[in-house]
Scaffold this active site. Structure first.
Site, PDB file in Angstrom:
ATOM      1  N   THR A 108      -6.963   3.043   6.541  1.00 34.66           N
ATOM      2  CA  THR A 108      -5.970   1.902   6.103  1.00 34.66           C
ATOM      3  C   THR A 108      -5.660   1.789   4.737  1.00 34.66           C
ATOM      4  OG1 THR A 108      -7.517   0.050   6.476  1.00 34.66           O
ATOM      5  CG2 THR A 108      -6.297   0.784   8.426  1.00 34.66           C
ATOM      6  N   LYS A 109      -6.330   2.278   4.082  1.00 34.86           N
ATOM      7  CA  LYS A 109      -6.167   2.075   2.615  1.00 34.86           C
ATOM      8  C   LYS A 109      -4.974   2.667   1.897  1.00 34.86           C
ATOM      9  CE  LYS A 109      -9.835  -0.276   1.355  1.00 34.86           C
ATOM     10  NZ  LYS A 109     -10.341  -0.683   2.857  1.00 34.86           N
ATOM     11  N   ASN A 110      -4.557   2.615   0.752  1.00 37.06           N
ATOM     12  CA  ASN A 110      -3.032   3.248   0.431  1.00 37.06           C
ATOM     13  C   ASN A 110      -3.503   4.853   0.168  1.00 37.06           C
ATOM     14  OD1 ASN A 110      -2.878   0.645  -0.277  1.00 37.06           O
ATOM     15  ND2 ASN A 110      -1.507   0.845  -1.840  1.00 37.06           N
TER      16      ASN A 110
END
Length: 373
Positions: A187-189
């Site tokens: 879910t990180k950038n």
């Protein structure tokens, strides 16, 4: 008509680059190198260059990036490490795993980052490091943190797990402290398709020590100079992340566009929108608002097909596992208030303006109904 808006849609991003992703996977399979190897080395160089650092060391996840960094710096039993209570548990967990003691400092009410004005009075002879967390994608005040670190001879471990691509006064986050730690959680950038993490540093000897630590403390193989870990970035993840890295700045730009649209559309409502410092590049890992009616708003959003999230419902100093540290309710009032009022609205680069308009309309409808009650 009710829509279904997720907090983040990982499938949509994959669909946009799936041919490149699949090619990168087959490149690894065809290579026969399945542990570390050239694909990991390639990503390490790319991330080092991207962050403006000299060295990058791929590890199994963001938590290990923090843990190995502390270990490599000699942090151990009885040492104190200053950090924030308003963050994911791993930030403090790794301190405790090494027998050290987390010392919590309350946050700035605008940025949610550690309140630098409150750090110095908590520094003792046992203090060995500061872990600023660039929370939700906005850099902490690194000038003040680095000044204190220099004054008291402390290490600075940047927890940049939510902030890859962000900048502080023109410098990329992760390159200013002793080490910078990043997570590639999906879910990180910049997210992988599983766990992954990386450490960046400008210290050659520290980089060498980290490479030894991640491979059971051995160099060369079967010769062990220290007790280490099994924490290596998977080459499949590295290859896929190399594909995604070239899109990161564009994705972060879209995150900012969507965040500014939210700001404009919600500014007249009784909520607090994210505040961005002028001298920093905020990459909006999450779009966080505050409301007195947080829980009611979450239910209303859910009933109308809009997902949301709470980051974080219990600040770390009030977690059961840290009850022995002696922090009482009210000891970190800003963090405690934020934990009761904050929520994240849907935000991801592939979100359409139409989908965002729907979220905005539901939020506005909620407050219009509150006024009419």
């Amino acid at each position: 008509m009710t829509q279904n808006i997720q907090l983040i849609d990982l499938k949509r991003q994959y669909e946009s680059i799936k041919d490149e992703i699949r090619t990168s996977v087959f490149d690894v399979l065809d290579s026969g190198n399945y542990i570390l190897g050239p694909h990991v080395q390639k990503l390490e160089q790319e991330i080092a260059d991207y962050c403006g650092a000299q060295y990058a060391i791929g590890v199994a996840n963001g938590t290990d990036a923090l843990l190995l960094s502390l270990d490599a710096l000699g942090i151990g039993p009885g040492d104190e490490v200053i950090t924030t209570p308003f963050t994911f548990f791993a930030t403090a967990e790794v301190i405790s795993q090494l027998g050290a003691i987390p010392v919590f400092i309350d946050i700035d009410p605008k940025t949610y980052n550690i309140d630098c004005s409150k750090i110095e009075h908590s520094i003792t002879e046992k203090t060995k490091a500061i872990i600023p967390v660039h929370i939700f994608g906005q850099p902490a005040n690194m000038d003040e943190i680095l000044l204190l670190a220099d004054k008291y001879n402390l290490h600075v471990i940047e927890d940049a797990c939510q902030a890859i691509g962000s900048e502080y006064k023109g410098k990329r986050i992760g390159s200013m402290g002793t080490v910078g730690c990043f997570s590639f959680f999906p879910t990180k950038n910049l997210g992988g398709y599983g766990d992954g993490g990386i450490i960046v540093t400008n210290d050659e000897q520290l980089a060498k020590r980290l490479r030894i630590l991640r491979a059971h403390g051995s160099n060369p193989k079967y010769y062990h100079s220290m007790i280490g870990y099994n924490s290596r970035l998977d080459p499949l993840q590295a290859a896929m992340l190399s594909v995604k890295l070239k899109y990161l700045d564009g994705w972060n730009t879209r995150r900012k566009e969507l965040s500014l649209r939210y700001n404009e559309a919600l500014k007249d409502l009784p909520i607090t929108c994210p505040y961005a410092e002028d001298d920093r590049r905020h990459v909006y890992h999450l779009y966080i608002i505050q409301s007195d009616n947080r829980n009611e708003l979450i239910s209303y959003l859910e009933n109308n097909g809009v997902a949301s999230g709470v980051y974080y419902p219990v600040p770390l100093h009030r977690q059961e596992v840290y009850s022995d540290l002696g922090y009482q309710e009210g000891s970190m009032p800003v963090s405690e208030e934020a934990s009761k009022r904050t929520l994240a609205l849907p935000l991801y680069p592939e979100m359409t303006d139409g989908e965002q308009n729907y979220v905005i309309s539901i939020v506005r409808n909620f407050f219009e109904k509150k006024v009419s009650q």
